[in-house]
Design an enzyme around this catalytic site. Structure first.
Site, short mmCIF file in Angstrom:
data_model
loop_
_atom_site.label_atom_id
_atom_site.label_comp_id
_atom_site.label_asym_id
_atom_site.label_seq_id
_atom_site.Cartn_x
_atom_site.Cartn_y
_atom_site.Cartn_z
N TYR A 150 -2.02 -2.29 10.38
CA TYR A 150 -2.00 -2.43 8.83
C TYR A 150 -0.89 -1.83 8.31
O TYR A 150 -0.25 -2.35 7.26
CB TYR A 150 -3.28 -1.72 8.32
CG TYR A 150 -3.56 -1.59 7.18
CD1 TYR A 150 -4.22 -2.83 6.36
CD2 TYR A 150 -3.29 -0.72 6.13
CE1 TYR A 150 -4.43 -2.59 4.94
CE2 TYR A 150 -3.40 -0.61 4.81
CZ TYR A 150 -4.15 -1.44 4.24
OH TYR A 150 -4.43 -1.67 2.84
N SER A 182 0.79 -1.27 -0.09
CA SER A 182 0.04 0.03 0.06
C SER A 182 1.08 1.26 0.08
O SER A 182 2.17 1.12 0.37
CB SER A 182 -1.01 -0.03 1.28
OG SER A 182 -1.46 1.23 1.45
#
Ligand SMILES: NC(=O)c1ccc[n+]([C@@H]2O[C@H](COP(=O)([O-])OP(=O)(O)OC[C@H]3O[C@@H](n4cnc5c(N)ncnc54)[C@H](O)[C@@H]3O)[C@@H](O)[C@H]2O)c1
Length: 261
Positions: free
Chosen positions: A159, A145
């Site tokens: 995350y 990401s």
């Protein structure tokens, strides 16, 4: 006319989700024979059936990517079915509610996110690499990401940590197996219009607007725009691209300020 991944055996984890399903569809449209793996077995089957209806080749596997035996079985089953494995899109991942700053994020949530987003990629690599070596090469794309590359005052600490790890893991795999014809890249999407992205805001339009202002193009991405990048990394067109943190983010990661209108 041949497709850009014609005849390649492609395994997509999280293949029933937004980015995974769009990618499976794109790979199949370009001649890939796609194995869709997901915890949501029925949704995986539906995604595969829809590709088959459109003339593509796809099969479905209900798999929990945190379960070592299930992951080992997935790659053995795909290899048994198709005789080889060429492309692995290790994409399954979650963003869980309660994942926030270090003080407020519970330890059990932290550990769960590491299991689903990071250990799962280790397990996929562990059990897919022998087949890629046997095939004489292949392409691995691990979904990281943009949060692996930039900071935020609104952390999802678990995350974010896993996505940073995916970049590091991908780099090591790329270098270790480079002379065996195996490429490995970490895909770094910016915000993409998906249910996962919406979970960040909990339906709060003000929070959404506050985030949107950081996007130079004034919009977030679409799953098909991520799928196109995966197609490139999966295909031989990217034959000299390995070890990268491959950004597909509409410019957000490198934006200091953004246009006012
Ligand atoms: N949506 C975004 O804005 C965005 C941005 C950057 C990165 N990503 C990453 O892209 C990937 C795909 O995200 P998405 O937006 O398509 O989300 P999604 O929720 O639509 O898809 C994720 C899929 O993973 C599956 N999954 C979850 N846990 C699993 C498990 N244990 N075993 C097997 N499958 C499991 C889910 O069933 C789901 O189908 C994730 O790794 C996510 O972190 C998303």
């Amino acid at each position: 006319m041949t497709g850009r991944v014609e005849g390649k055996i492609c395994v997509v984890t999280g293949g029933a989700g937004s980015i995974g399903a769009a990618t499976a569809r794109r790979l199949a449209a370009e001649g890939g024979r796609v194995a869709i793996a997901d915890l949501a077995a029925d949704a995986a089957e539906a995604a595969a059936a829809s590709i088959r209806t459109d003339g593509g080749e796809a099969s479905a596997y209900g798999v929990d990517v945190t379960d070592p035996a299930a992951v080992e079985r997935l790659y053995a089953d795909v290899h048994h079915r198709y005789g080889r494995i060429d492309v692995c899109f290790n994409n399954a991942g979650v963003l869980l509610e309660g994942d926030s700053d270090p003080i407020s994020t519970p330890l059990d949530l932290w550990l769960r996110v590491l299991q689903i987003n990071q250990t799962s990629v280790f397990l996929c690599l562990k059990y897919q690499l022998p087949y890629l070596i046997e095939a004489g090469g292949g392409s691995i794309i691990n979904t990281a990401s943009m949060v692996a590359l930039q900071g935020a005052a609104t952390p999802q600490i678990a995350y974010d940590a896993t996505k940073g790890a995916i970049v590091t893991i991908s780099r090591d795999v790329a270098i270790t197996y480079a002379r065996m014809g195996i490429r490995c890249n970490a895909l770094c999407p910016g915000p993409v219009e998906t249910p996962l992205y919406q979970t960040i805001f909990g339906g709060d339009p003000e929070a959404l607007a506050r985030r949107l202002v950081h996007n130079p193009m004034g919009r977030v991405g679409r799953p098909d725009e991520i799928a196109n990048a995966v197609l490139y990394l999966a295909s031989d067109e990217s034959s000299w691209t390995t070890g990268t943190a491959f950004l597909v983010d509409g410019g957000i990661t490198y934006a200091y300020t953004t246009p006012e209108s």
